[in-house]
Design a protein around this motif. Structure first.
Motif, mmCIF file in Angstrom:
data_model
loop_
_atom_site.group_PDB
_atom_site.id
_atom_site.type_symbol
_atom_site.label_atom_id
_atom_site.label_comp_id
_atom_site.label_asym_id
_atom_site.label_seq_id
_atom_site.Cartn_x
_atom_site.Cartn_y
_atom_site.Cartn_z
ATOM 1 N N UNK A 1 7.690 -52.173 -18.949
ATOM 2 C CA UNK A 1 6.578 -51.597 -18.213
ATOM 3 C C UNK A 1 6.029 -50.463 -19.068
ATOM 4 N N UNK A 2 4.898 -50.735 -19.708
ATOM 5 C CA UNK A 2 4.284 -49.781 -20.631
ATOM 6 C C UNK A 2 3.211 -48.978 -19.895
ATOM 7 N N UNK A 3 3.309 -47.655 -19.988
ATOM 8 C CA UNK A 3 2.283 -46.784 -19.434
ATOM 9 C C UNK A 3 1.767 -45.891 -20.557
ATOM 10 N N UNK A 4 0.460 -45.877 -20.733
ATOM 11 C CA UNK A 4 -0.167 -45.123 -21.816
ATOM 12 C C UNK A 4 -1.238 -44.219 -21.232
ATOM 13 N N UNK B 1 -4.718 -38.082 -18.874
ATOM 14 C CA UNK B 1 -5.595 -38.768 -17.913
ATOM 15 C C UNK B 1 -5.771 -40.213 -18.359
ATOM 16 N N UNK B 2 -6.501 -40.978 -17.552
ATOM 17 C CA UNK B 2 -6.825 -42.359 -17.914
ATOM 18 C C UNK B 2 -5.616 -43.201 -18.243
ATOM 19 N N UNK C 1 -10.012 -43.696 -25.862
ATOM 20 C CA UNK C 1 -11.447 -43.779 -25.588
ATOM 21 C C UNK C 1 -11.856 -42.428 -25.020
ATOM 22 N N UNK C 2 -12.440 -41.598 -25.858
ATOM 23 C CA UNK C 2 -12.699 -40.217 -25.454
ATOM 24 C C UNK C 2 -13.810 -39.606 -26.298
ATOM 25 N N UNK D 1 -13.160 -41.759 -20.772
ATOM 26 C CA UNK D 1 -11.980 -40.910 -20.970
ATOM 27 C C UNK D 1 -10.709 -41.621 -20.486
ATOM 28 N N UNK D 2 -10.324 -42.629 -21.258
ATOM 29 C CA UNK D 2 -9.180 -43.442 -20.847
ATOM 30 C C UNK D 2 -8.389 -43.921 -22.050
#
Length: 676
Positions: free
Chosen positions: A479-482, A491-492, A441-442, A419-420
């Motif tokens: 700075x990429x946050x996903x 989450x993840x 990914x889930x 779960x990411x």
């Protein structure tokens, strides 16, 4: 009684700490930061510039032996241990600066420790006297093994070698208290003064394992790995001999992978799973040696060297070999040439390994039929599935696995239970814009993704929402946050830091005025790299008709030193003396090589009379008038590379660029050509 118990426990903990040659459950990845004759690529200053990029993927970097060896050297003929660190890779100041920069980025530096043998100053038995911290350290003839070849004509010590002998230099007698004193001080100097994190011990078959234990327990490195080049059972015995104060390189892992790629029979990898494979056996249990396995698929000894020598090199499927290694337990060690050629792919593999939490003691299980030759697959910790070979022939369960990476002969899948979010490019430096692909990914097939590019946390209300499989273009420092978005829950979250670096400007080369071509002269000029500090030699020839213009005995003939260029590099001139090996009708050579008295050397270069060359090839041509012509147009030249990215020839456009090369696979203009 309580005080006694506490003291006892403290002592037991201290003993356990001393016996740990490599941390348990270690999740780091190491880079071998050099290859044979990598003098330019691994200058300390050049490596330091890459600190941010390297630290984004690696936890340890193993560099060449850094002491002065009395001349141009890869470091395996070490001479000075304390006082002279002006080496083929840079100055002591540059070395210290690099190690410090690495440490600040969280990257530990592994020293190449060569203590099986040592070079002498001038005779067979004289070693330098070096004073460090007020103490003078010096080995004497009495510290040389009695069965060393020096004993034939010189006085040596009383004790026989405790391991295998080697006739390249003086074999040190590790039974000698003086040798032990010198080595102990040397190792502490490396750790406590220069700032190294740990050791890679060279040629440990040359002396008894008990001495590695002695030195490690005295110096206390965080990491220790020995080069015991043999079968797994013998490597295991060596690790036992060190009382597990050291890890070891897993040579059998390397050769099993090589056999699988060479033969295109991926079932060879099943040998990793049999019960008598002690280093990374699937039968993992407490007391296993997997913790002490440093895995690799190529190194400076097994690669094809500039002189053509090799020891079981990896010839094909470099990406698949690295994909397998980076998925498996043990501590992977990536080879610098592979990193240079396939950096984006290897970065992504390392990110996948770390996201799945794989360590040197992880568990793995065979996923594919062991008798299938077309592909091979393992699951690791039930989180990562690696498939190598014809990966398209295997279709994992869609409800359990999500493909995150794939390429020629390899694929990675993550378990949906993780779960990411996933980003297919790793953090680090870049110079050109690129796309990243985002994957959910889930177990929820309807899961989406939400991302930010300013470093803020993505939430259901903050960020851009996209479907799995969407791509983003990265053009500047980001700075990429996903995050994985299921309903309104995020989450993840995955973070990537991409740092834009301006491209290094093309070096400006100005041909010195003293480079002149006399009327009727056949000659060439060579501007040597700063690290090439020996006399430059020239090797010039024709293939058809077959003839040699430089004597026919490598490395050819010595060049004439003319003076220094404006950048400080030495400039040399080769002039043909009119003699040829076979006296053919050829009036000038077709190809030319310059070398640092044999090694390192340039690639095979097309000869141009009056040509001005650098290590990268022909730069310009000096006319008989002394006025140089226009810089050679790169579009007029054809470059030939090996599969691992080495330039082996530069030929005129329209010529047979592959003529005379050894059998193998080459890349010409981004196309593969097979010479049989």
């Amino acid at each position: 009684m309580r005080r006694f118990y506490s003291t006892l426990m403290f002592c037991l903990m201290a003993i356990t700490s001393m016996a740990q040659g490599w941390p348990e459950n270690y999740k780091g990845v190491m880079l071998q930061g050099f290859y044979w004759d990598s003098f330019e690529d691994t200058q300390w200053s050049a490596l330091e510039k890459q600190a941010n990029d390297l630290a984004a993927s690696f936890d340890l970097i193993w560099i060449p032996q850094s002491g002065n060896c009395g001349g141009s050297s890869m470091g395996y003929d070490d001479l000075y241990w304390f006082t002279n660190y002006s080496s083929s890779f840079g100055s002591e100041k540059q070395l210290r600066s690099m190690i410090k920069a690495f440490k600040e980025k969280g990257l530990g530096t592994i020293a190449d420790v060569v203590i099986n043998h040592r070079r002498n100053l001038s005779s067979w038995t004289d070693f330098p006297a070096e004073t460090y911290n007020g103490v003078t350290y010096q080995l004497t003839y009495n510290d040389i093994c009695s069965n060393d070849e020096a004993a034939k004509e010189h006085q040596v010590g009383p004790n026989k070698d405790t391991g295998e002998g080697w006739d390249g230099m003086r074999d040190l007698d590790h039974k000698s208290e003086n040798v032990q004193t010198n080595v102990k001080a040397y190792l502490k100097f490396l750790l406590n003064d220069l700032g190294y994190t740990g050791f890679r011990y060279d040629m440990v078959k040359g002396y008894a394992a008990e001495y590695t234990k002695l030195y490690n327990e005295d110096s206390q490195p965080q990491f220790s790995v020995g080069e015991y080049w043999d079968s797994s059972a013998k490597i295991q015995n060596w690790i036992d001999g060190t009382d597990k104060t050291s890890a070891a390189f897993d040579f059998q892992f390397k050769y099993v992978v090589r056999n699988a790629t060479d033969k295109q029979d991926w079932s060879y990898l099943n040998k990793q799973n049999d019960g008598n494979w002690p280093l990374v056996s699937t039968n993992f249990q407490e007391g296993s040696y997997r913790q002490y396995a440093v895995t690799f698929v190529e190194n400076h000894d097994t690669e094809v060297r500039p002189d053509g020598s090799s020891n079981g090199p990896l010839k094909k499927d470099t990406l698949a070999a690295n994909a397998y290694m980076l998925a498996m337990p043990g501590t992977p060690c990536v080879f610098l040439k592979h990193w240079q050629t396939y950096k984006p792919e290897i970065k992504a593999m390392i990110e996948a390994r770390k996201l799945a939490g794989i360590s040197n003691t992880s568990s793995y299980a065979r996923y594919s039929n062991p008798n299938v030759t077309a592909y091979y697959a393992n699951t690791i910790d039930d989180k990562l599935l690696v498939v190598v070979g014809n990966e398209g022939k295997l279709t994992p369960e869609a409800d359990k696995w999500t493909k995150i990476l794939s390429g020629y002969h390899y694929a990675y899948y993550l378990a949906k239970s993780m779960e990411t979010a996933w980003v297919d490019k790793g953090s680090g430096d870049f110079t050109d814009a690129f796309d990243v692909v985002l994957t959910a990914v889930s177990a929820d097939n309807g899961a989406k993704l939400v991302y930010t590019t300013d470093g803020s946390e993505p939430t259901a209300s903050n960020g851009t929402k996209v479907d799995s499989g969407s791509s983003i273009k990265i053009e500047n420092t980001t700075t990429l946050k996903v995050g994985l978005l299921v309903g309104s829950a995020v989450s993840g979250i995955i973070t990537r830091v991409f740092t834009y670096q301006d491209k290094e400007p093309e070096p400006t080369i100005e041909i010195p005025d003293f480079c002149k071509v006399e009327e009727g002269e056949v000659c060439a000029f060579f501007e040597a790299p700063a690290a090439w500090d020996n006399t430059i030699f020239c090797w010039a020839w024709t293939d058809s008709p077959s003839d040699n213009f430089t004597g026919g005995s490598w490395p050819g003939v010595a060049c004439e030193y003319l003076g220094d260029a404006k950048d400080g590099n030495k400039v040399w001139k080769w002039t043909w003396d009119g003699k040829k090996q076979k006296s053919s009708a050829a009036k000038q050579p077709a190809m030319i090589i310059f070398s640092n008295n044999g090694a390192p050397q340039t690639a095979d270069l097309v000869f141009k009379n009056g040509g001005y060359y650098t290590k990268d090839g022909l730069y310009d041509v000096v006319a008989p008038t002394g006025i140089h012509a226009v810089k050679a147009d790169a579009e007029e030249l054809t470059k030939v590379y090996t599969l691992d990215g080495r330039l082996v020839r530069t030929a005129p456009k329209g010529s047979d660029a592959l003529s005379g090369l050894a059998k193998g696979i080459y890349i010409v203009n981004k196309k593969k050509f097979i010479l049989k």
